[in-house]
Design an enzyme around this catalytic site. Sequence first.
Site, PDB file in Angstrom:
ATOM      1  N   GLY A  62       0.809  -1.214  -0.108  1.00 22.03           N
ATOM      2  CA  GLY A  62       0.064   0.010  -0.014  1.00 22.03           C
ATOM      3  C   GLY A  62       0.703   1.232   0.108  1.00 22.03           C
ATOM      4  O   GLY A  62       1.935   1.171   0.404  1.00 22.03           O
ATOM      5  N   CYS A  89       5.227  -6.074   1.650  1.00 17.75           N
ATOM      6  CA  CYS A  89       5.620  -4.639   1.415  1.00 17.75           C
ATOM      7  C   CYS A  89       4.990  -3.883   2.742  1.00 17.75           C
ATOM      8  O   CYS A  89       5.414  -4.354   3.922  1.00 17.75           O
ATOM      9  CB  CYS A  89       5.261  -4.214   0.137  1.00 17.75           C
ATOM     10  SG  CYS A  89       6.308  -2.460  -0.254  1.00 17.75           S
ATOM     11  N   TYR A  90       4.122  -2.927   2.470  1.00 14.86           N
ATOM     12  CA  TYR A  90       3.521  -2.307   3.784  1.00 14.86           C
ATOM     13  C   TYR A  90       3.098  -3.600   4.645  1.00 14.86           C
ATOM     14  O   TYR A  90       3.269  -3.513   5.781  1.00 14.86           O
ATOM     15  CB  TYR A  90       2.198  -1.582   3.078  1.00 14.86           C
ATOM     16  CG  TYR A  90       1.783  -0.822   4.466  1.00 14.86           C
ATOM     17  CD1 TYR A  90       1.878   0.251   4.891  1.00 14.86           C
ATOM     18  CD2 TYR A  90       0.560  -1.591   4.780  1.00 14.86           C
ATOM     19  CE1 TYR A  90       1.443   0.993   5.918  1.00 14.86           C
ATOM     20  CE2 TYR A  90      -0.184  -0.773   5.770  1.00 14.86           C
ATOM     21  CZ  TYR A  90       0.068   0.385   6.486  1.00 14.86           C
ATOM     22  OH  TYR A  90      -0.328   0.963   7.275  1.00 14.86           O
ATOM     23  N   HIS A 175       7.872  -7.498  -3.989  1.00 12.70           N
ATOM     24  CA  HIS A 175       6.379  -7.800  -4.445  1.00 12.70           C
ATOM     25  C   HIS A 175       6.587  -9.192  -5.349  1.00 12.70           C
ATOM     26  O   HIS A 175       7.135  -9.172  -6.619  1.00 12.70           O
ATOM     27  CB  HIS A 175       5.865  -6.755  -5.384  1.00 12.70           C
ATOM     28  CG  HIS A 175       5.817  -5.437  -4.489  1.00 12.70           C
ATOM     29  ND1 HIS A 175       4.587  -5.325  -4.189  1.00 12.70           N
ATOM     30  CD2 HIS A 175       6.321  -4.741  -4.182  1.00 12.70           C
ATOM     31  CE1 HIS A 175       4.435  -4.020  -3.452  1.00 12.70           C
ATOM     32  NE2 HIS A 175       5.541  -3.747  -3.466  1.00 12.70           N
ATOM     33  N   GLU A 177       4.144 -10.542  -6.657  1.00 10.96           N
ATOM     34  CA  GLU A 177       3.035 -10.859  -7.394  1.00 10.96           C
ATOM     35  C   GLU A 177       3.340 -10.258  -8.906  1.00 10.96           C
ATOM     36  O   GLU A 177       2.545 -10.379  -9.951  1.00 10.96           O
ATOM     37  CB  GLU A 177       1.777 -10.123  -6.900  1.00 10.96           C
ATOM     38  CG  GLU A 177       1.832  -8.591  -6.703  1.00 10.96           C
ATOM     39  CD  GLU A 177       2.587  -8.133  -5.627  1.00 10.96           C
ATOM     40  OE1 GLU A 177       2.010  -7.001  -5.149  1.00 10.96           O
ATOM     41  OE2 GLU A 177       3.212  -8.853  -4.883  1.00 10.96           O
ATOM     42  N   ASP A 233     -18.118 -12.671 -22.030  1.00  9.98           N
ATOM     43  CA  ASP A 233     -18.786 -12.573 -20.697  1.00  9.98           C
ATOM     44  C   ASP A 233     -20.086 -12.757 -20.686  1.00  9.98           C
ATOM     45  O   ASP A 233     -20.477 -13.671 -19.864  1.00  9.98           O
ATOM     46  CB  ASP A 233     -18.365 -11.197 -19.862  1.00  9.98           C
ATOM     47  CG  ASP A 233     -17.211 -10.618 -20.063  1.00  9.98           C
ATOM     48  OD1 ASP A 233     -16.158 -11.406 -20.043  1.00  9.98           O
ATOM     49  OD2 ASP A 233     -16.976  -9.576 -20.098  1.00  9.98           O
ATOM     50  N   LYS A 372     -10.968 -11.988 -16.701  1.00 12.36           N
ATOM     51  CA  LYS A 372     -11.118 -12.516 -18.130  1.00 12.36           C
ATOM     52  C   LYS A 372     -10.711 -13.975 -18.520  1.00 12.36           C
ATOM     53  O   LYS A 372     -11.292 -14.596 -19.151  1.00 12.36           O
ATOM     54  CB  LYS A 372     -10.601 -11.582 -18.897  1.00 12.36           C
ATOM     55  CG  LYS A 372     -10.876 -11.569 -20.490  1.00 12.36           C
ATOM     56  CD  LYS A 372     -12.297 -11.289 -20.633  1.00 12.36           C
ATOM     57  CE  LYS A 372     -12.800  -9.867 -20.598  1.00 12.36           C
ATOM     58  NZ  LYS A 372     -14.101  -9.632 -21.177  1.00 12.36           N
TER      59      LYS A 372
END
Length: 516
Positions: A62, A89-90, A175, A177, A233, A372
């Site tokens: 964050g 991180c945060y 990070h 991710e 979708d 998606k």
Amino acid sequence: MTESTSRESHELVIVLDFGAQYGQLIARRIRECHVYCEILPHDTPAQAILARRPKGIVFSGGPSSVYDDGAPLCDPALFQAGIPILGICYGMQLMARALGGEVAGGGRREYGKTEITVLDHSDLFQGLNPRLIAWMSHGDRVEKAPPGFLETARSSGVLAAMADPARKLFGLQFHPEVVHTPWGIELFRNFLYQQCACTGTWTTESVVATSVQTIRDQVGRGKVVCALSGGVDSAVTAALVHQSVGDQLTCIFMDHGFLRRGEAEQVVRTFGENFHVNLVHVQAQDRFLKRLDGVTDPEEKRRIIGDEYANVLEEGARKLGDVEFLAQGTLYPDVIESGTRQAARIKTHHNVGGLPETLELKLVEPVRLLFKDEVRAVGEELGLPDEIVWRHPFPGPGLAIRILGEVTPEGLDTLREADAIITDEIMAAGLYRRLFQCFGVLAPIRSVGVMGDQRTYGSTIVLRAVTGDDAMTADWAQLPYEVLSHISTRIINEVSGVNRVVYDISSKPPATIEWE
């Protein structure tokens, strides 16, 4: 899928959102490990979280400092719950400060690719190299790990990872991710499978099976109407509902006049002739165009189209009689961009919170919590044709928001032809499946040109092509010059009134994929 279905049928990991730039990526990486994941606000009470029986919890990063007034916090009871927690991180800094460690504020900021040295391979770093490249983005840093924690990695003298194996509490300053940490997925797997004891029940097959049962439980013997747009979708939503309740479903396909070339025919062929779904084809081009007459503001366009969309649905449902449910293809990115507790509204999606109260139907949204690429996988599992499953995303308002300014029949014809040429050339080059989206935008820009030794003052087409896995982030595609040349030449030669083609090289963020 509904939240209750996910809770009951799949292993669950919770991501607590502290305002992270990469929050959605954390959820995606966890799901790539075949573990279901949901994002909740950082201040969700521990009692509410524990009631859902998660296998693990992840604290996101964050923009805040733990020393800021009003810095986001979690319920401290989570640290005593005995559930594995990974702070990123945060999230690591918060964990360190809450449990008695020392966090240094400000000072030297670390940003970008950094080499880290692994000091302990016994938990998250098991099976990984002793030296690794990771992506850092932080100002504060953990100076001293809390009591009971081990230092498990360092970077340039900074604590990069810590672990309390006994309590299964872990912190990462980098990070995992993002793609810039190429081995990050392995770290998530170690956390999920070794520390959280997950087994990986989140598969396409299980999503379909669970969704079908959930729809049957929700709908019972009631009638369902589905707004079918032709995009993946709504197509997957219709296929899921049809597999669940059969002829209780009627699809309303409204041609609002803003579709791509040949799209209406394809939808009718796929669902009316191949899948034998009850299909009502509404020709509503004139009424949509009339309501957009003179409108130039993009949000107003979306609002008007959403309003008329609801009107057509309401009229169609009324004609069918005794309809109780509305199925629609709302995706998780739609919900985020339309504004949530954590995210500001970027643009309004007509299928998120935009239906009038007069439309007294209960919503069936089987793909609401999917990204998606997950929806595409479900579509393949259901046997939908490739031209539907892999068709590039198309906004509900269609070409109306790819014409900047007022929407006119002439503008629609121009853009429709240019867009078809773009698609033809991208497919001919074998690039279609490698791109997330490619399309044309008709800009309100006229410029001087020379065609056939004559001065022209023509329109401009903007070519937009991006890569990415979902609509949350995207990079502009570096298309070969030869392909760009073919597209430009064909559009200028074949589309009347166009004398200039330009290429958009903006990524998301800061730009959005669509121009309006």
